[in-house]
Motif scaffolding. Structure first.
Motif, PDB file in Angstrom:
ATOM      1  N   ASP A  79       0.834  -1.209   0.000  1.00  0.00           N
ATOM      2  CA  ASP A  79       0.000   0.000   0.000  1.00  0.00           C
ATOM      3  C   ASP A  79       0.872   1.265   0.000  1.00  0.00           C
ATOM      4  OD1 ASP A  79       0.983   0.169   2.564  1.00  0.00           O
ATOM      5  OD2 ASP A  79      -0.840  -0.620   3.494  1.00  0.00           O
ATOM      6  N   ALA A  80       0.194   2.399  -0.148  1.00  0.00           N
ATOM      7  CA  ALA A  80       0.900   3.676  -0.272  1.00  0.00           C
ATOM      8  C   ALA A  80       1.756   3.971   0.955  1.00  0.00           C
ATOM      9  CB  ALA A  80      -0.116   4.797  -0.487  1.00  0.00           C
ATOM     10  N   ALA A  81       1.268   3.565   2.136  1.00  0.00           N
ATOM     11  CA  ALA A  81       2.012   3.859   3.368  1.00  0.00           C
ATOM     12  C   ALA A  81       3.364   3.148   3.358  1.00  0.00           C
ATOM     13  CB  ALA A  81       1.188   3.432   4.585  1.00  0.00           C
ATOM     14  N   TYR A  82       3.369   1.900   2.861  1.00  0.00           N
ATOM     15  CA  TYR A  82       4.626   1.141   2.812  1.00  0.00           C
ATOM     16  C   TYR A  82       5.618   1.816   1.863  1.00  0.00           C
ATOM     17  CZ  TYR A  82       7.885  -2.761   2.745  1.00  0.00           C
ATOM     18  OH  TYR A  82       9.024  -3.526   2.863  1.00  0.00           O
ATOM     19  N   LEU A  83       5.125   2.243   0.702  1.00  0.00           N
ATOM     20  CA  LEU A  83       6.007   2.917  -0.259  1.00  0.00           C
ATOM     21  C   LEU A  83       6.555   4.202   0.350  1.00  0.00           C
ATOM     22  CD1 LEU A  83       4.013   2.518  -3.611  1.00  0.00           C
ATOM     23  CD2 LEU A  83       5.872   1.093  -2.729  1.00  0.00           C
ATOM     24  N   GLU A  84       5.685   4.902   1.034  1.00  0.00           N
ATOM     25  CA  GLU A  84       6.083   6.186   1.628  1.00  0.00           C
ATOM     26  C   GLU A  84       7.174   5.990   2.681  1.00  0.00           C
ATOM     27  OE1 GLU A  84       4.163  10.211   3.474  1.00  0.00           O
ATOM     28  OE2 GLU A  84       2.971   8.830   2.281  1.00  0.00           O
ATOM     29  N   LYS A  85       7.018   4.920   3.462  1.00  0.00           N
ATOM     30  CA  LYS A  85       8.005   4.616   4.499  1.00  0.00           C
ATOM     31  C   LYS A  85       9.423   4.559   3.927  1.00  0.00           C
ATOM     32  CE  LYS A  85       9.116   0.740   7.527  1.00  0.00           C
ATOM     33  NZ  LYS A  85       8.716  -0.645   7.835  1.00  0.00           N
ATOM     34  N   TYR A  86       9.529   4.062   2.676  1.00  0.00           N
ATOM     35  CA  TYR A  86      10.852   3.927   2.054  1.00  0.00           C
ATOM     36  C   TYR A  86      11.110   4.995   0.986  1.00  0.00           C
ATOM     37  CZ  TYR A  86      11.530  -0.398   4.559  1.00  0.00           C
ATOM     38  OH  TYR A  86      11.706  -1.322   5.554  1.00  0.00           O
ATOM     39  N   GLY A  87      10.225   5.991   0.924  1.00  0.00           N
ATOM     40  CA  GLY A  87      10.433   7.082  -0.028  1.00  0.00           C
ATOM     41  C   GLY A  87      10.351   6.632  -1.477  1.00  0.00           C
ATOM     42  N   LEU A  88       9.485   5.651  -1.759  1.00  0.00           N
ATOM     43  CA  LEU A  88       9.358   5.129  -3.128  1.00  0.00           C
ATOM     44  C   LEU A  88       8.117   5.692  -3.810  1.00  0.00           C
ATOM     45  CD1 LEU A  88      10.165   1.395  -2.319  1.00  0.00           C
ATOM     46  CD2 LEU A  88      11.709   3.076  -3.365  1.00  0.00           C
ATOM     47  N   LYS A  89       8.220   5.890  -5.132  1.00  0.00           N
ATOM     48  CA  LYS A  89       7.054   6.321  -5.905  1.00  0.00           C
ATOM     49  C   LYS A  89       6.268   5.087  -6.363  1.00  0.00           C
ATOM     50  CE  LYS A  89       9.606  10.131  -7.947  1.00  0.00           C
ATOM     51  NZ  LYS A  89      10.399  10.317  -9.150  1.00  0.00           N
ATOM     52  N   ALA A  90       4.979   5.271  -6.602  1.00  0.00           N
ATOM     53  CA  ALA A  90       4.114   4.132  -6.941  1.00  0.00           C
ATOM     54  C   ALA A  90       4.530   3.455  -8.240  1.00  0.00           C
ATOM     55  CB  ALA A  90       2.663   4.596  -7.027  1.00  0.00           C
ATOM     56  N   ASN A  91       5.012   4.256  -9.204  1.00  0.00           N
ATOM     57  CA  ASN A  91       5.345   3.711 -10.520  1.00  0.00           C
ATOM     58  C   ASN A  91       6.743   4.174 -10.893  1.00  0.00           C
ATOM     59  OD1 ASN A  91       4.477   2.041 -12.509  1.00  0.00           O
ATOM     60  ND2 ASN A  91       3.229   3.562 -13.544  1.00  0.00           N
ATOM     61  N   ASP A  92       7.741   3.374 -10.510  1.00  0.00           N
ATOM     62  CA  ASP A  92       9.113   3.830 -10.736  1.00  0.00           C
ATOM     63  C   ASP A  92      10.032   2.618 -10.685  1.00  0.00           C
ATOM     64  OD1 ASP A  92      11.112   5.664 -11.177  1.00  0.00           O
ATOM     65  OD2 ASP A  92      11.111   6.513  -9.157  1.00  0.00           O
ATOM     66  N   ALA A  93      11.287   2.820 -11.035  1.00  0.00           N
ATOM     67  CA  ALA A  93      12.304   1.785 -10.869  1.00  0.00           C
ATOM     68  C   ALA A  93      13.552   2.477 -10.349  1.00  0.00           C
ATOM     69  CB  ALA A  93      12.588   1.095 -12.198  1.00  0.00           C
ATOM     70  N   ILE A  94      14.099   1.957  -9.274  1.00  0.00           N
ATOM     71  CA  ILE A  94      15.300   2.566  -8.677  1.00  0.00           C
ATOM     72  C   ILE A  94      16.329   1.507  -8.312  1.00  0.00           C
ATOM     73  CG2 ILE A  94      14.009   4.525  -7.663  1.00  0.00           C
ATOM     74  CD1 ILE A  94      14.859   2.756  -4.922  1.00  0.00           C
ATOM     75  N   LEU A  95      17.550   1.965  -8.101  1.00  0.00           N
ATOM     76  CA  LEU A  95      18.582   1.118  -7.505  1.00  0.00           C
ATOM     77  C   LEU A  95      18.535   1.373  -6.004  1.00  0.00           C
ATOM     78  CD1 LEU A  95      21.486   1.820 -10.010  1.00  0.00           C
ATOM     79  CD2 LEU A  95      20.392  -0.383  -9.622  1.00  0.00           C
TER      80      LEU A  95
END
Ligand code: 26A
Length: 344
Positions: free
Chosen positions: A20-36
Motif C-alpha cells: 500500500d501507499a504507506a509502505y512505499l512512503e516509508k521507504y520514499g518510493l514512488k508508486a510507478n518507478d524503478a530505482i537502484l
C-alpha cells in the motif's frame, strides 16, 4: 539453430508483493518507478520474503523481453547475456529461461549473489527497487569468449536493456560497434526515467549505435528534461531522438514510445530526405478487472515488438505484436507469459 536475437541485461529475481501507499512512503518510493536501492531500502527484501503472499518470479527487464520475444519466435531464436551468482536464485532464472526456450549465456560470479528486485504492487502501479549484486559485475570479456562471441557473430539483431547502462557501457559499445560494422540491427530500451536523468552521456553514446529506441512516456519526458528540450510533446521528443547522430549511417533510426492506454507513437527519421514518418498505433485495451499486475508490461511490449522486427514484419505489425504480448503478460502474475503458448 540460428539465434537471430541477442539480448543483454541484468538478470534479476523478482520478489513481488501487493502493498500500500504507506509502505512505499516509508521507504520514499514512488508508486510507478524503478530505482537502484540504497542502504535504507535493504530491509524491504527481508520484509517481502517474510510475507506469505509474496511471489518469486523470474525478472530482469531485458531477460523478460528475451523470454517474450522467444514466446512469438521459432525455437532457438533468442540468446540472453547477463551476470548472476552461483546460487539457487540463478538456478530458478535458468529454469524460467529454459522453459521459455531462451538460450542463457550467463557470466557466473563467485563473490556475489544473484540480483533481486522488490516489485511492490499498488493497484495497477509497480514500484521496482533493485539490488543488482552479481548483475552489476558483467564484463565485456564475457562476450568476447570464443564460445559466446560465436553467438554475437551469428546474430542479426541486438537488444540492450537501458538498465544495463549503469553496469557495463563497454559491453554495450562492443555490441553496438559490431552491429554498426556488420550493418545489423541494434535496439535499446530507455528502461526508466533515472537512465536519461543520470546516465545522459552513456545513453547518448549507446543511442548513437541504435536504429531502434524504445521507451514510455515518463522516460521520454526524462530524456527531454536532461537534454534541455523545451517540449513535453512525445512526438517531438521522439523526433529529436530519431535525429541524433548515428554511427551506422546505412540505417535510419526509429523511436517507439508507448503511452499507457494511449496509442503508441513511432517516429522514423529518414536521413536522406530529412523527413519524419510518424505513426500512431492503438493499444489492445484490457478491462481493468482482468489486470493482475503491470510488472513487466513494458518488457512484454518490447519482446513482442522485437519478435516482429526480427521476423521482418512491418513496424505497425511489430508494434501490434508488442501490444498483444503486453496484454497477455498483465493477466499473469509478474513479468510472465501464459503457457501453453497462445498464438498471435
Ligand atoms: C538497474 N535496474 C534498476 C534494473 C531493474 C530491472 N531490470 C534491470 N535492471 N529494475 C527493475 N528491473 C526489472 O524490470 C522488470 C519490469 O519491467 C524487474 O526485475 C522487473 O522484472
Amino acid at each position: 539453430m540460428s539465434f537471430p536475437l541477442v539480448a543483454l541485461g541484468n538478470p534479476l529475481l523478482d520478489l513481488q508483493v501487493d502493498t500500500d501507499a504507506a509502505y512505499l512512503e516509508k521507504y520514499g518510493l514512488k508508486a510507478n518507478d524503478a530505482i537502484l536501492v540504497e542502504e535504507k531500502h535493504m530491509p524491504i527484501f527481508k520484509e517481502v520474503v517474510e510475507n506469505p503472499n509474496k511471489h518469486i518470479v523470474a525478472g530482469g527487464a531485458a531477460q523478460n523481453a528475451a523470454r517474450g520475444a522467444q514466446y512469438l519466435l521459432p525455437e532457438n531464436s533468442v540468446v540472453y547475456f547477463g551476470s548472476v551468482g552461483k546460487d539457487k536464485y540463478s538456478e530458478l532464472l535458468l529454469e524460467a529461461n529454459a522453459k521459455a526456450g531462451v538460450k542463457t549465456l550467463y557470466q557466473f560470479q563467485d563473490k556475489y549473489e544473484t540480483g533481486k528486485c522488490a516489485a511492490l504492487i499498488t493497484g495497477h502501479n509497480r514500484s521496482l527497487a533493485t539490488d543488482l549484486a552479481a548483475a552489476n559485475h558483467f564484463t565485456p570479456d564475457h562476450l568476447q569468449k570464443p564460445e559466446n562471441w560465436e553467438y554475437v557473430e551469428k546474430a542479426k539483431f541486438f537488444y540492450i536493456g537501458g538498465f544495463h547502462l549503469t553496469v557495463s557501457p563497454d559491453a554495450i559499445y562492443l555490441l553496438g560497434q559490431h552491429a554498426a560494422d556488420t550493418n545489423k540491427d541494434f535496439s535499446l530500451n530507455l528502461s526508466a526515467p533515472f537512465i536519461p536523468e543520470f546516465f545522459k552521456d552513456v545513453l547518448d553514446k549507446s543511442i548513437s549505435f541504435a536504429n531502434y529506441v524504445i521507451g514510455n512516456e515518463t522516460e521520454a519526458a526524462a530524456y527531454a528534461k536532461s537534454h534541455g528540450l523545451e517540449t513535453e510533446d512525445l512526438t517531438e521528443i521522439a523526433k529529436y531522438i530519431a535525429k541524433e547522430p548515428r554511427v551506422n549511417e546505412k540505417k535510419n533510426r526509429t523511436v517507439i514510445i508507448t503511452h499507457g492506454l494511449e496509442p503508441t507513437i513511432t517516429v522514423t527519421y529518414d536521413a536522406a530526405s530529412g523527413n519524419f514518418d510518424v505513426k500512431e498505433i492503438p493499444v489492445h485495451a484490457l478491462a481493468s478487472e482482468n489486470i493482475k499486475d503491470t510488472n513487466g508490461a513494458g518488457d512484454a511490449f518490447a519482446g513482442g515488438l522485437l519478435a516482429g522486427l526480427v521476423s521482418g514484419d512491418s513496424l505497425e505489425k511489430a508494434v501490434d505484436k508488442g501490444q498483444w504480448l503486453a496484454k497477455l503478460s498483465i493477466q499473469e502474475v509478474g513479468p510472465s507469459f501464459p503457457y501453453p503458448r497462445q498464438a498471435y
